[in-house]
Write a protein that holds these residues in place. Structure first.
Motif, PDB file in Angstrom:
ATOM      1  N   VAL A 189       0.838  -1.204   0.000  1.00  0.00           N
ATOM      2  CA  VAL A 189       0.000   0.000   0.000  1.00  0.00           C
ATOM      3  C   VAL A 189       0.869   1.250   0.000  1.00  0.00           C
ATOM      4  N   SER A 190       1.920   1.242   0.794  1.00  0.00           N
ATOM      5  CA  SER A 190       2.825   2.397   0.858  1.00  0.00           C
ATOM      6  C   SER A 190       3.503   2.648  -0.482  1.00  0.00           C
ATOM      7  N   ARG A 191       3.914   1.568  -1.153  1.00  0.00           N
ATOM      8  CA  ARG A 191       4.553   1.727  -2.464  1.00  0.00           C
ATOM      9  C   ARG A 191       3.564   2.266  -3.494  1.00  0.00           C
ATOM     10  N   VAL A 192       2.325   1.792  -3.417  1.00  0.00           N
ATOM     11  CA  VAL A 192       1.288   2.280  -4.339  1.00  0.00           C
ATOM     12  C   VAL A 192       1.078   3.778  -4.126  1.00  0.00           C
ATOM     13  N   PHE A 193       0.970   4.192  -2.882  1.00  0.00           N
ATOM     14  CA  PHE A 193       0.792   5.615  -2.579  1.00  0.00           C
ATOM     15  C   PHE A 193       1.959   6.422  -3.127  1.00  0.00           C
ATOM     16  N   GLY A 194       3.173   5.905  -2.947  1.00  0.00           N
ATOM     17  CA  GLY A 194       4.356   6.622  -3.403  1.00  0.00           C
ATOM     18  C   GLY A 194       4.374   6.798  -4.913  1.00  0.00           C
ATOM     19  N   LYS A 195       4.045   5.733  -5.637  1.00  0.00           N
ATOM     20  CA  LYS A 195       4.058   5.805  -7.099  1.00  0.00           C
ATOM     21  C   LYS A 195       2.959   6.713  -7.641  1.00  0.00           C
ATOM     22  N   LEU A 196       1.829   6.750  -6.938  1.00  0.00           N
ATOM     23  CA  LEU A 196       0.719   7.584  -7.391  1.00  0.00           C
ATOM     24  C   LEU A 196       0.838   9.029  -6.923  1.00  0.00           C
ATOM     25  N   GLY A 197       1.740   9.269  -5.964  1.00  0.00           N
ATOM     26  CA  GLY A 197       1.835  10.597  -5.385  1.00  0.00           C
ATOM     27  C   GLY A 197       0.624  10.908  -4.517  1.00  0.00           C
ATOM     28  N   ALA A 198       0.035   9.854  -3.926  1.00  0.00           N
ATOM     29  CA  ALA A 198      -1.158   9.998  -3.091  1.00  0.00           C
ATOM     30  C   ALA A 198      -0.762  10.101  -1.632  1.00  0.00           C
ATOM     31  N   ARG A 199      -1.397  11.023  -0.931  1.00  0.00           N
ATOM     32  CA  ARG A 199      -1.049  11.201   0.488  1.00  0.00           C
ATOM     33  C   ARG A 199      -1.821  10.247   1.383  1.00  0.00           C
ATOM     34  N   ASP A 200      -2.927   9.688   0.906  1.00  0.00           N
ATOM     35  CA  ASP A 200      -3.707   8.764   1.728  1.00  0.00           C
ATOM     36  C   ASP A 200      -4.643   7.949   0.842  1.00  0.00           C
ATOM     37  N   ARG A 201      -5.491   7.141   1.479  1.00  0.00           N
ATOM     38  CA  ARG A 201      -6.392   6.265   0.749  1.00  0.00           C
ATOM     39  C   ARG A 201      -7.370   7.030  -0.144  1.00  0.00           C
ATOM     40  N   ALA A 202      -7.833   8.161   0.318  1.00  0.00           N
ATOM     41  CA  ALA A 202      -8.812   8.922  -0.469  1.00  0.00           C
ATOM     42  C   ALA A 202      -8.256   9.275  -1.843  1.00  0.00           C
ATOM     43  N   GLN A 203      -7.035   9.803  -1.887  1.00  0.00           N
ATOM     44  CA  GLN A 203      -6.446  10.185  -3.170  1.00  0.00           C
ATOM     45  C   GLN A 203      -6.104   8.957  -4.014  1.00  0.00           C
ATOM     46  N   ALA A 204      -5.715   7.856  -3.359  1.00  0.00           N
ATOM     47  CA  ALA A 204      -5.428   6.638  -4.114  1.00  0.00           C
ATOM     48  C   ALA A 204      -6.693   6.111  -4.780  1.00  0.00           C
ATOM     49  N   VAL A 205      -7.820   6.194  -4.075  1.00  0.00           N
ATOM     50  CA  VAL A 205      -9.088   5.730  -4.631  1.00  0.00           C
ATOM     51  C   VAL A 205      -9.503   6.593  -5.814  1.00  0.00           C
ATOM     52  N   VAL A 206      -9.322   7.898  -5.694  1.00  0.00           N
ATOM     53  CA  VAL A 206      -9.624   8.798  -6.809  1.00  0.00           C
ATOM     54  C   VAL A 206      -8.806   8.393  -8.030  1.00  0.00           C
ATOM     55  N   ALA A 207      -7.521   8.110  -7.836  1.00  0.00           N
ATOM     56  CA  ALA A 207      -6.647   7.715  -8.938  1.00  0.00           C
ATOM     57  C   ALA A 207      -7.136   6.407  -9.571  1.00  0.00           C
ATOM     58  N   ALA A 208      -7.589   5.474  -8.734  1.00  0.00           N
ATOM     59  CA  ALA A 208      -8.065   4.191  -9.249  1.00  0.00           C
ATOM     60  C   ALA A 208      -9.285   4.382 -10.139  1.00  0.00           C
ATOM     61  N   TYR A 209     -10.219   5.211  -9.716  1.00  0.00           N
ATOM     62  CA  TYR A 209     -11.406   5.464 -10.528  1.00  0.00           C
ATOM     63  C   TYR A 209     -11.062   6.233 -11.797  1.00  0.00           C
ATOM     64  N   GLU A 210     -10.198   7.218 -11.676  1.00  0.00           N
ATOM     65  CA  GLU A 210      -9.843   8.026 -12.844  1.00  0.00           C
ATOM     66  C   GLU A 210      -9.128   7.186 -13.904  1.00  0.00           C
ATOM     67  N   ALA A 211      -8.354   6.214 -13.433  1.00  0.00           N
ATOM     68  CA  ALA A 211      -7.631   5.357 -14.381  1.00  0.00           C
ATOM     69  C   ALA A 211      -8.527   4.246 -14.939  1.00  0.00           C
ATOM     70  N   GLY A 212      -9.721   4.086 -14.349  1.00  0.00           N
ATOM     71  CA  GLY A 212     -10.656   3.091 -14.861  1.00  0.00           C
ATOM     72  C   GLY A 212     -10.410   1.673 -14.396  1.00  0.00           C
ATOM     73  N   ILE A 213      -9.554   1.469 -13.388  1.00  0.00           N
ATOM     74  CA  ILE A 213      -9.319   0.098 -12.918  1.00  0.00           C
ATOM     75  C   ILE A 213     -10.402  -0.352 -11.956  1.00  0.00           C
ATOM     76  N   VAL A 214     -11.223   0.609 -11.502  1.00  0.00           N
ATOM     77  CA  VAL A 214     -12.388   0.282 -10.682  1.00  0.00           C
ATOM     78  C   VAL A 214     -13.597   0.895 -11.357  1.00  0.00           C
ATOM     79  N   VAL A 215     -14.659   0.137 -11.476  1.00  0.00           N
ATOM     80  CA  VAL A 215     -15.874   0.612 -12.123  1.00  0.00           C
ATOM     81  C   VAL A 215     -16.889   1.002 -11.057  1.00  0.00           C
ATOM     82  N   PRO A 216     -17.454   2.215 -11.134  1.00  0.00           N
ATOM     83  CA  PRO A 216     -18.455   2.633 -10.142  1.00  0.00           C
ATOM     84  C   PRO A 216     -19.568   1.620  -9.978  1.00  0.00           C
ATOM     85  N   GLY A 217     -19.871   1.317  -8.711  1.00  0.00           N
ATOM     86  CA  GLY A 217     -20.974   0.401  -8.417  1.00  0.00           C
ATOM     87  C   GLY A 217     -20.576  -1.062  -8.389  1.00  0.00           C
ATOM     88  N   LYS A 218     -19.295  -1.364  -8.700  1.00  0.00           N
ATOM     89  CA  LYS A 218     -18.871  -2.772  -8.713  1.00  0.00           C
ATOM     90  C   LYS A 218     -17.724  -2.986  -7.742  1.00  0.00           C
TER      91      LYS A 218
END
Length: 218
Positions: A189-218
Motif C-alpha cells: 500500500v505504501s509503495r502504491v501511494f508513493g508511485k501515485l503521489g497519493a497522500r492517503d487512501r482517499a487520493q489513491a481511490v480517486v486515482a483508481a477510478y480516474e484510471a478506470g481500474i475500478v468501475v463505479p458500483g462494482k
C-alpha cells in the motif's frame, strides 16, 4: 493532543461541534472560521492538526480554501470536509485537492469525534457506503491521462492492491484476501501511494477510478 479548527458559516454548527470536541481528553479546538478566507487565516495563525471544513461557505468556498491550506502546509494538516449532502461534486473536488475525507453534518456526534481521530492519525475517512459512491460517480467525469499513466507504472500485484484499497479494504483485509502478511500488505500500500503521489487512501481511490481500474458500483 489533536488540535482542530472548525470552519462553518453556521454559528450553531460551530458551537455544537466545539462543545463535543473540547469535551474529549485528546482533542482541543484552537479556533473557528465563518468562511473560507477566515479558515485560511486561522490555519496560518494557529497551525492545527485537523480542519473541519464546510463545503459551502460565503466569500470563499471550502474547496478553494482546502486547496490553499494544503498548498501552504502540505502534510502538516489534514482537512475533513463537512457537507449536508452525501453526493456533492464539491466534495469530490476536495478529495482530489488533498482532503482526507468527508463527514455528513447529520452524522452522529460520536462519528465526528472518531473522524477527527482517524484523519489526525494520517488515515483517510473512507466510508464505503457514501464516499466510494461519490468518488465513483464523479471520477468518470474527470479522468486524466496523468492519473492513468501513474497507475500504468504499478506492478500487477500493486494494481491488485490498489483495486482492493478502492473497494474500501483495510490493510488487514487486503492481507487476508491476498493471503500475505499484514506487514507485506502495508508495504504494498505504501509503495502504491508513493508511485501515485497519493497522500492517503482517499487520493489513491480517486486515482483508481480516474484510471478506470475500478468501475463505479462494482
Amino acid at each position: 493532543m489533536i488540535s482542530v479548527v472548525i470552519a462553518d458559516d453556521q454559528t450553531m454548527v460551530r458551537q455544537s461541534f466545539r462543545a463535543v470536541l473540547d469535551a474529549q481528553d485528546d482533542i482541543r479546538v484552537l479556533g473557528e472560521a465563518a468562511n473560507g478566507v477566515e479558515a485560511i487565516e486561522r490555519c496560518a495563525e494557529l497551525a492545527p492538526d485537523v480542519v473541519l471544513m464546510d463545503v459551502r461557505m460565503p466569500e470563499l468556498d471550502g474547496l478553494e480554501a482546502t486547496r490553499r491550506i494544503l498548498a501552504a502546509r502540505g502534510d502538516d494538516v489534514r482537512v475533513l470536509m463537512l457537507t449536508t449532502f452525501d453526493i456533492d461534486e464539491y466534495v469530490y473536488g476536495a478529495l482530489r485537492a488533498g482532503a482526507s475525507g468527508f463527514l455528513l453534518k447529520e452524522a452522529p456526534l460520536d462519528d465526528l469525534v472518531t473522524a477527527v481521530r482517524v484523519v489526525a492519525a494520517g488515515n483517510a475517512l473512507f466510508a464505503p457506503s457514501v464516499t466510494r459512491r461519490l468518488i465513483g460517480e464523479f471520477a468518470v467525469r474527470g479522468r486524466t491521462a496523468d492519473g492513468g499513466s501513474k497507475v500504468a507504472e504499478l506492478t500487477q500485484r500493486e494494481t491488485e492492491v490498489l483495486r482492493l484499497v478502492a473497494k474500501g479494504l483495510s490493510n488487514t483485509e487486503i492481507a487476508e484476501v491476498l493471503v500475505i502478511a499484514e506487514q507485506t500488505a502495508k508495504a504494498h500500500v505504501s509503495r502504491v501511494f508513493g508511485k501515485l503521489g497519493a497522500r492517503d487512501r482517499a487520493q489513491a481511490v480517486v486515482a483508481a477510478y480516474e484510471a478506470g481500474i475500478v468501475v463505479p458500483g462494482k
